[in-house]
Design a protein around this motif. Structure first.
Motif, short mmCIF file in Angstrom:
data_model
loop_
_atom_site.label_atom_id
_atom_site.label_comp_id
_atom_site.label_asym_id
_atom_site.label_seq_id
_atom_site.Cartn_x
_atom_site.Cartn_y
_atom_site.Cartn_z
N UNK A 40 0.83 -1.20 0.00
CA UNK A 40 0.00 0.00 0.00
C UNK A 40 0.86 1.26 0.00
N UNK A 41 0.35 2.27 -0.63
CA UNK A 41 0.91 3.61 -0.47
C UNK A 41 0.54 4.10 0.93
N UNK A 42 1.55 4.42 1.74
CA UNK A 42 1.30 4.73 3.15
C UNK A 42 0.58 6.06 3.36
N UNK A 43 0.63 6.93 2.37
CA UNK A 43 0.00 8.23 2.54
C UNK A 43 -1.48 8.19 2.16
N UNK A 44 -1.80 7.60 1.00
CA UNK A 44 -3.17 7.64 0.49
C UNK A 44 -3.94 6.34 0.71
#
Length: 581
Positions: A91-95
């Motif tokens: 996963x993209x940790x920000x979005x």
């Protein structure tokens, strides 16, 4: 830099670039559309990915990793990623967008690879609880490591899948990513549940054996108490206060007898009289009684299946099951509610039988009783069939109602299960093996006048006080009684007796050898002697008699004076009729 099938290959610095065709050939078959990541380090395992940027600086030997070495790591990791038998989600940790997912997880959840890529975590079926997912997402970013022991995911088709999730946060080229390792734990949970059910069954069996043994001893003691109460009650010269005290003793003994019967029912040692019966007829017969028992503020509904199969059970015990379940449902609805009783033919398959430890595959008749009461949590459900377990305040109930139901159902060859949640009511399901035989209507004979006699009876019981009482009851009615507390001595007495010996009354469980073995030995020297077994305990030897199809007369302890004299006269009269034919 070259790209093949979505995977980027590139080399840096001095060494010549390898031939990509050779790399692919050596690496083996590659997935058609693997996710294209921004750098080689994004494909490395967690430790390698985190350490790769600093390896050149920390290399004490002064060797700088070559492009060939990095490419080998990429190929090895990709193989592991694609072949892993656990799910891996990147996963993209920000979005919270999904940047990669391996085939195992995609197949487990029923999605194709493109359906998952680029979607946010809470857009998908497994994580549709947006608030809960975002909360967990924030917790993960803050703690950098989160473990969920039993997380229920939902497949694309709506099926719930129990998984274990371990999530890590790390950086790749200054950008945070989240790696979720997801393990399907359904088989492990099934095995744990089977083990728990087996452990519970062993515990119930041990408690049942203890209860059965105690009930057997109590029955002998209660037989003496109740028997002498009956004798005293026939005395006309007793003053009224004394007669009243005797009556209180008799009533207390009767209550103790009923309690003992419930213990025997739980331990599956109760003496049953099974017949081929129609369950629908029993439910209809009990409708009025159940209605009075549960009260006017509870609605009673029956949904009885058509063409219902027959079962083999003791009708009085099935009625006891219905009453105990109805009382349990009533107590769970102090402000009123609804009870539904259903019957239907069902077929239990192997898979369902494995999930329900006591159920056996094959055709069954199912009895279901549901209520709209307070329900139970899992902890309560794990104890409800144990004797003396109760959720009621002290003094309000014995805690034997459901344990009695459990014992009757098990002794009848059936199985029982409970389904409940707090504030969502409770449903009990009982499965009786289906029979193809025709139900026989039970006919109750009117009581005949008591008659004594002058015949000789051999009485064998190792409980001296009960044997003395039984002898007195028989002799008071004119019979001659030869008695012994030892089976071997009883055989000697029978062999030495010069006259006829038409009847032997014997206990079933005795030191030395059992009553059934005594009867077999007696038949060799006195083939004409009838045998009346007396016991409050359904011993294994009695079960073997039924298995061999042998007919036998039985008198359940603790018996009354009337029961004893009527059964004795019935057997002696049958001897006379047989000899006259």
């Amino acid at each position: 830099m070259e790209q093949r099938n979505g995977t980027i290959f590139f080399m840096r610095n001095a060494l010549p670039a390898p031939n990509v065709d050779e790399v692919l050939r050596d690496a083996g078959p590659q997935p058609k559309k693997p996710r294209c990541l921004s750098s080689v380090t994004e494909h490395l395992p967690l430790s390698s990915a985190a350490e790769a940027p600093n390896k050149a600086k920390n290399n004490t030997n002064g060797h700088i990793p070559t492009e060939n070495g990095l490419l080998d790591s990429e190929v090895r990791y990709r193989r592991l990623f694609e072949a892993a038998q656990d799910g891996i989600l990147i996963l993209d940790a920000e979005a919270g967008f999904i940047t990669d997912v391996n085939p195992f997880l995609a197949n487990l959840l029923g999605y194709s690879h493109p359906e998952l890529l680029g979607k946010s975590l809470w857009d998908l079926g497994p994580f549709k609880d947006v608030e809960a997912s975002k909360s967990a997402f924030r917790e993960l970013k803050a703690k950098r490591y989160v473990r969920y022991e039993n997380l229920p995911l939902e497949t694309k088709g709506g099926l719930s899948v129990g998984v274990e999730v371990v999530s890590n946060v790390y950086q790749v080229n200054g950008k945070k990513v989240i790696q979720c390792n997801i393990r399907d734990i359904r088989h492990r949970k099934d095995a744990e549940q089977r083990e728990d059910r087996l452990r519970q069954a062993h515990k119930m069996e041990a408690v049942g054996q203890l209860a059965g043994g105690l009930a057997h001893d109590f029955n002998n003691l209660l037989g003496v108490i109740l028997g002498y109460c009956e004798i005293l009650e026939t005395q006309t010269a007793l003053p009224e206060p004394t007669r009243g005290m005797i009556l209180e003793i008799h009533n207390a003994g009767t209550s103790a007898k009923n309690l003992t019967q419930r213990l025997l029912a739980f331990s599956r040692r109760q003496v049953l009289q099974p017949v081929i019966m129609d369950l629908n007829e029993t439910v209809l017969h009990m409708e009025t009684m159940l209605g009075r028992m549960i009260g006017d503020d509870i609605e009673l509904v029956g949904v009885l299946g058509g063409n219902l199969g027959r079962i083999k059970a003791d009708p009085s015990q099935v009625e006891q099951v219905l009453m105990n379940l109805a009382i349990n449902a009533r107590d769970a609805m102090p402000k009123g509610g609804k009870i539904v009783i259903e019957t239907e033919n069902v077929e239990i398959d192997e898979a369902y039988a494995r999930q329900n430890l006591h159920a056996k595959p094959g055709p069954h008749v199912m009895l279901t009783m549901s209520d709209t009461g307070t329900g139970m949590d899992l902890e309560t459900q794990s104890h409800i069939f144990e004797p003396f377990f109760s959720t009621k305040p002290p003094g309000q109930g014995t805690g034997l109602g459901l344990s009695t139901v459990f014992g009757i159902v098990k002794q009848s060859g059936g199985a029982i299960a409970v389904y409940s949640e707090p504030d969502a009511g409770t449903t009990f399901k009982i499965w009786f093996p289906r029979c193809d035989e025709v139900a026989v209507a039970t006919q109750h004979e009117k009581g005949k006048p008591l008659r004594g006699g002058t015949e000789t009876i051999l009485l064998v019981d190792d409980a001296a006080s009960l044997r003395a009482l039984t002898r007195r009851l028989l002799e008071d009615c004119g019979y001659t009684v030869l008695d012994s507390g030892d089976p071997a001595e009883a055989l000697r007495i029978a062999g030495e007796h010069p006259g006829p010996l038409p009847l032997m009354i014997t206990d079933v469980v005795m030191p030395g050898f059992s009553g059934s073995v005594l009867a077999e030995k007696l038949a060799r020297i006195r083939p004409e002697t009838k045998v009346l077994y007396a016991s409050g305990y359904n011993d294994d030897s009695m079960i073997q008699l039924r298995v061999r199809g042998q007919d036998y007369a039985f008198l359940e302890k603790p018996f009354t004076r009337v029961d004893l004299l009527r059964k004795v006269r019935e057997l002696l009269d049958s001897c006379t009729q047989t000899s006259s034919q």
